[in-house]
Design a protein around this motif. Structure first.
Motif, PDB file in Angstrom:
ATOM      1  N   GLN B  31       0.816  -1.196   0.000  1.00  0.00           N
ATOM      2  CA  GLN B  31       0.000   0.000   0.000  1.00  0.00           C
ATOM      3  C   GLN B  31       0.863   1.264   0.000  1.00  0.00           C
ATOM      4  OE1 GLN B  31      -2.842   1.386   3.293  1.00  0.00           O
ATOM      5  NE2 GLN B  31      -4.065  -0.042   2.145  1.00  0.00           N
ATOM      6  N   GLN B  32       1.926   1.240   0.809  1.00  0.00           N
ATOM      7  CA  GLN B  32       2.777   2.410   0.916  1.00  0.00           C
ATOM      8  C   GLN B  32       3.463   2.726  -0.397  1.00  0.00           C
ATOM      9  OE1 GLN B  32       5.170   1.561   4.304  1.00  0.00           O
ATOM     10  NE2 GLN B  32       3.709   2.471   5.723  1.00  0.00           N
ATOM     11  N   ALA B  33       3.675   1.682  -1.202  1.00  0.00           N
ATOM     12  CA  ALA B  33       4.351   1.881  -2.474  1.00  0.00           C
ATOM     13  C   ALA B  33       3.409   2.522  -3.488  1.00  0.00           C
ATOM     14  CB  ALA B  33       4.862   0.548  -2.997  1.00  0.00           C
ATOM     15  N   LYS B  34       2.128   2.473  -3.216  1.00  0.00           N
ATOM     16  CA  LYS B  34       1.145   2.980  -4.180  1.00  0.00           C
ATOM     17  C   LYS B  34       1.303   4.471  -4.420  1.00  0.00           C
ATOM     18  CE  LYS B  34      -2.750  -0.184  -4.055  1.00  0.00           C
ATOM     19  NZ  LYS B  34      -4.089  -0.388  -3.541  1.00  0.00           N
ATOM     20  N   GLN B  35       1.078   4.854  -5.632  1.00  0.00           N
ATOM     21  CA  GLN B  35       1.118   6.261  -6.013  1.00  0.00           C
ATOM     22  C   GLN B  35      -0.286   6.836  -5.931  1.00  0.00           C
ATOM     23  OE1 GLN B  35       3.859   8.243  -7.002  1.00  0.00           O
ATOM     24  NE2 GLN B  35       4.896   6.535  -6.005  1.00  0.00           N
ATOM     25  N   ALA B  36      -0.383   8.018  -5.348  1.00  0.00           N
ATOM     26  CA  ALA B  36      -1.690   8.670  -5.253  1.00  0.00           C
ATOM     27  C   ALA B  36      -2.168   9.085  -6.644  1.00  0.00           C
ATOM     28  CB  ALA B  36      -1.584   9.897  -4.357  1.00  0.00           C
ATOM     29  N   SER B  37      -3.464   8.905  -6.872  1.00  0.00           N
ATOM     30  CA  SER B  37      -4.025   9.312  -8.149  1.00  0.00           C
ATOM     31  C   SER B  37      -5.385   9.973  -7.893  1.00  0.00           C
ATOM     32  CB  SER B  37      -4.179   8.087  -9.056  1.00  0.00           C
ATOM     33  OG  SER B  37      -4.901   8.447 -10.206  1.00  0.00           O
ATOM     34  N   ASN B  38      -5.397  11.294  -7.834  1.00  0.00           N
ATOM     35  CA  ASN B  38      -6.612  12.035  -7.481  1.00  0.00           C
ATOM     36  C   ASN B  38      -6.792  13.253  -8.376  1.00  0.00           C
ATOM     37  OD1 ASN B  38      -7.316  10.499  -5.012  1.00  0.00           O
ATOM     38  ND2 ASN B  38      -5.394  11.338  -4.253  1.00  0.00           N
ATOM     39  N   LYS B  39      -8.026  13.719  -8.361  1.00  0.00           N
ATOM     40  CA  LYS B  39      -8.381  14.897  -9.158  1.00  0.00           C
ATOM     41  C   LYS B  39      -9.142  15.862  -8.256  1.00  0.00           C
ATOM     42  CE  LYS B  39     -11.045  15.686 -13.288  1.00  0.00           C
ATOM     43  NZ  LYS B  39     -12.461  15.458 -13.048  1.00  0.00           N
ATOM     44  N   LEU B  40      -8.834  17.156  -8.394  1.00  0.00           N
ATOM     45  CA  LEU B  40      -9.509  18.187  -7.597  1.00  0.00           C
ATOM     46  C   LEU B  40     -10.613  18.839  -8.421  1.00  0.00           C
ATOM     47  CD1 LEU B  40      -9.155  19.889  -4.819  1.00  0.00           C
ATOM     48  CD2 LEU B  40      -8.022  21.551  -6.277  1.00  0.00           C
ATOM     49  N   ASN B  41     -11.846  18.806  -7.902  1.00  0.00           N
ATOM     50  CA  ASN B  41     -12.972  19.420  -8.621  1.00  0.00           C
ATOM     51  C   ASN B  41     -13.544  20.569  -7.808  1.00  0.00           C
ATOM     52  OD1 ASN B  41     -12.853  17.267 -10.516  1.00  0.00           O
ATOM     53  ND2 ASN B  41     -14.047  16.006  -9.092  1.00  0.00           N
ATOM     54  N   LYS B  42     -13.803  21.676  -8.473  1.00  0.00           N
ATOM     55  CA  LYS B  42     -14.430  22.816  -7.796  1.00  0.00           C
ATOM     56  C   LYS B  42     -15.943  22.611  -7.805  1.00  0.00           C
ATOM     57  CE  LYS B  42     -14.149  27.808  -7.675  1.00  0.00           C
ATOM     58  NZ  LYS B  42     -13.336  28.925  -8.167  1.00  0.00           N
ATOM     59  N   ILE B  43     -16.550  22.656  -6.612  1.00  0.00           N
ATOM     60  CA  ILE B  43     -18.009  22.510  -6.536  1.00  0.00           C
ATOM     61  C   ILE B  43     -18.643  23.898  -6.369  1.00  0.00           C
ATOM     62  CG2 ILE B  43     -19.925  21.319  -5.361  1.00  0.00           C
ATOM     63  CD1 ILE B  43     -17.973  19.255  -6.262  1.00  0.00           C
ATOM     64  N   THR B  44     -18.068  24.694  -5.430  1.00  0.00           N
ATOM     65  CA  THR B  44     -18.482  26.097  -5.281  1.00  0.00           C
ATOM     66  C   THR B  44     -17.199  26.908  -5.116  1.00  0.00           C
ATOM     67  OG1 THR B  44     -18.558  26.177  -2.860  1.00  0.00           O
ATOM     68  CG2 THR B  44     -20.519  25.327  -3.965  1.00  0.00           C
ATOM     69  N   ASP B  45     -17.347  28.220  -4.892  1.00  0.00           N
ATOM     70  CA  ASP B  45     -16.166  29.072  -4.759  1.00  0.00           C
ATOM     71  C   ASP B  45     -15.257  28.643  -3.614  1.00  0.00           C
ATOM     72  OD1 ASP B  45     -16.688  30.625  -6.881  1.00  0.00           O
ATOM     73  OD2 ASP B  45     -17.539  32.323  -5.764  1.00  0.00           O
ATOM     74  N   ASP B  46     -15.860  28.110  -2.547  1.00  0.00           N
ATOM     75  CA  ASP B  46     -15.050  27.787  -1.371  1.00  0.00           C
ATOM     76  C   ASP B  46     -15.099  26.300  -1.011  1.00  0.00           C
ATOM     77  OD1 ASP B  46     -17.678  27.893  -0.680  1.00  0.00           O
ATOM     78  OD2 ASP B  46     -17.444  29.324   0.969  1.00  0.00           O
ATOM     79  N   LEU B  47     -15.650  25.484  -1.872  1.00  0.00           N
ATOM     80  CA  LEU B  47     -15.699  24.045  -1.587  1.00  0.00           C
ATOM     81  C   LEU B  47     -15.238  23.216  -2.788  1.00  0.00           C
ATOM     82  CD1 LEU B  47     -17.834  22.131   0.723  1.00  0.00           C
ATOM     83  CD2 LEU B  47     -17.710  21.178  -1.576  1.00  0.00           C
TER      84      LEU B  47
END
Lengths: 333, 286
Positions: B31-47
């Motif tokens: 698990q520790q060897a795993k590479q993070a794979s994520n995407k950031l999505n804007k839902i509102t101006d502050d969230l």
């Protein structure tokens, strides 16, 4: 001593004038009349010159004192001038009570920090920190407020940047409504628990009484309860403006007494046994019933007031007479 | 010479032995060897939402700090922080865990020294029982609210479902709800070991739907609307009714399994079966 009592701008004035007469160098900040009198010093004797300087200093100091006295807002000024007067006493190996000003504070020491219940008045903040330091090097990490009142939340502002302050949701709402300083970031409605250094503290809400946001704080490992003011020894001080209820007080304590504890640290008054709170509950339950039946029998307000002053010996609180109209109004319904 | 050789050989064997022990004893290694794979999505101006590995993360920005809902796996920590830093300079002050599972609490350990982590009392208990790292210091039973930078976040417990400690996180000003795994994927994963309940799940969602919101961030899967929560709730109830009916008709375990696979999409070797199937049969038999 005066300096300690003055408000901030006045203290500045005083400090500056002190420097002036001591050094004699800061002539530019001297009042013009003082400069003029200095010019005449050459023709007076050394003795009288010293005297003049001293007299001037006294006059300036008195002036400053007068400014400080008249400029300090009367309420605030008095409170800031107050000296804390508290003592810390051991209740268990890792739990202490700080008793004196305002509401009682409880100090629970763990190896990851201190959990504090209630923080008295604003002027007690440093004394609370000093008292805690006298028993542990651990920093205060949590402050749990039993309710909104300023004699239990007065030092919140000081703790807010360094600790998590937690209260019941209604207590926070009341503080916001009353524009009280030191409003907490975290609230709960039914129960919240803090786990720190392998120890647990449980904060519970059982219903209305002193206010509509009274929490009790339970230390399960020690079988100790900090009751806040629903168990304060100064009687049924119902704060109707902040949601208190005489009618529901007894039932709220019924809930509290389901907890398994031997020792009570009340909101005010000495550390007591469980029996104290159980007696309190009995009186708080009986009292509204008595008042209701007395009102039905057409008894006078004075007669009803007497019941509050004598019943069980718990309610020796002159304040209750002022609240009697509100209490009777609540119990009429 | 031969003495040196013996020493060197011994050292080699010792090293190999250690490597073997390390290899067989480290379950976390993979698990520790795993590479993070994520995407950031804007839902509102502050969230914002961070989707990808593990559970969906919500990021709420205030001018006194950031409130984060769930923190994926341990190996996602740096990526979560990088994603947050890409949209604000504010530090993370609160981490709210929707439940105890490691794909929602995996980075707790890293946040614990600098942030307040909050979960339900049951979620914390499940973490302690499971010897999971990063157990929160603050828990609640019914409701807790966090007020930061003039903004409010409400954390609520509505009852059992995925586990016995699922919280939902409500953002009143945004009319937005993070549901945790009470809504995740298409069909429920009932973690009976963690106190889950299919019987009570729909009632839990009914209580949550009394909140006034438009947007829903589920525990897993795409951001949806309140109507999607109702669809999910009806699907939960349909599963309960259908399996209860089959149990009453004395259908075999295999027959029921086949229906759950075909109609509800439970993968034969997936977690829904592993953690939920036998528990579901036992619960619905009662």
């Amino acid at each position: 001593m005066i300096v300690g009592r003055v408000s901030r701008p006045a203290a500045g004035v005083h400090a500056r004038s002190s420097r002036t007469w001591r050094s004699g160098a800061d002539v530019d900040v001297c009042p013009t009349w003082f400069v003029r009198s200095r010019l005449n010093f050459d023709i007076v004797s050394r003795m009288s010159r010293t005297l003049l300087v001293r007299l001037s200093a006294v006059v300036i100091a008195l002036g400053c004192a007068w400014i400080a006295y008249t400029q300090a807002p009367p309420q605030q000024g008095k409170q800031q001038a107050k000296q804390p007067n508290n003592t810390i006493s051991k209740v268990a190996d890792d739990l202490y009570a700080i008793i004196g000003d305002g509401g009682n504070s409880t100090v629970y020491v763990t190896n990851e920090g201190v959990i504090l219940v209630d923080d008295k008045f604003e002027y007690d903040g440093q004394d609370i920190i000093d008292k805690v330091k006298s028993v542990t090097n651990q920093p205060i990490k949590y402050v749990l407020n039993t309710h909104l009142h300023g004699d239990h939340t007065g030092s919140n502002e000081r703790f807010l940047p360094i600790a998590e302050i937690i209260a019941h949701k209604n207590a926070r709402d009341n503080m916001v409504k009353n524009k009280a300083p030191g409003v907490m970031r975290v609230v709960f409605t039914d129960e919240t628990d803090i786990f720190l250094g392998g120890k647990e503290v449980r904060m519970k809400y059982y219903g209305r009484g002193h206010t509509n946001g009274d929490a009790v704080v339970y230390f399960p490992a020690l079988r100790i309860l900090a009751s806040g003011d629903i168990g304060a020894n100064n009687g049924p001080n119902v704060d109707y403006a902040n949601g208190g209820s005489m009618k529901e007080w007894g039932a709220t304590l019924d809930g509290v007494l389901k907890l398994d504890f031997d020792t009570v640290i009340p909101g005010h008054g000495p550390v007591s046994k469980r029996q104290y709170l159980s007696d309190y509950r009995d009186v708080a339950t009986k009292l509204p019933a008595t008042v209701i039946s007395m009102m039905r029998d057409g008894k006078s307000k004075d007669d009803i007031a007497k019941v509050f002053m004598t019943n069980g010996g718990l309610w020796v609180n002159p304040n209750v007479v002022n609240k009697l109209d509100q209490i009777m109004a609540e119990l009429k319904n | 010479m031969s003495r040196t050789l013996i020493v060197r050989l011994s050292a080699t064997f010792l090293a190999l032995g250690c490597a073997w022990v390390a290899y067989t004893q480290a379950p976390q290694g993979k698990q520790q060897a795993k590479q993070a794979s994520n995407k950031l999505n804007k839902i509102t101006d502050d969230l914002y939402e961070i989707e990808g590995d593990g559970g969906n993360v919500a990021v709420y920005i205030t001018n006194e700090g950031v409130i984060v809902v769930d923190d994926k796996f341990e190996y996602d920590f740096n990526d979560i922080m990088a994603k947050i830093k890409s949209v604000t300079a504010q530090p993370v002050k609160y981490v709210l865990n929707t439940h105890h599972h490691g794909d929602h609490t995996g980075s707790n350990e890293h946040f614990l020294p600098t942030a307040e982590i909050i979960s339900t009392a049951n979620a914390r208990k499940n973490m302690i029982d499971g010897k999971q790292p990063g157990a929160p210091r603050v828990v609640f039973t019914d409701e807790t609210d966090v007020f930061l930078g003039g903004k409010q976040v409400q954390m609520r417990y509505f009852g059992r479902g995925h586990t016995n400690g699922d919280a939902m996180v409500y953002f009143p000003a945004l009319r937005l709800l993070h549901t945790g795994d009470l809504v995740a994927g298409n069909s429920p994963l009932i973690d009976y070991g963690g106190g889950g309940s299919l019987k009570e799940w729909a009632a839990t969602l009914d209580a949550a739907m009394k909140l006034d919101f438009d947007t829903m961030i589920p525990g897993h899967g795409p951001v949806g609307k309140k109507a999607d929560m109702l669809t999910y709730r009806n699907n939960v109830e349909k599963l309960r009714t259908e399996v209860t009916g089959m149990i009453r008709q004395n259908k075999s375990r295999d027959e029921i399994a086949k229906v759950v696979e075909d109609k509800y999409g439970w993968a034969p070797t997936g977690l829904q079966f592993q953690r939920g199937f036998d528990g579901m049969l036992a619960e619905l038999k009662r």
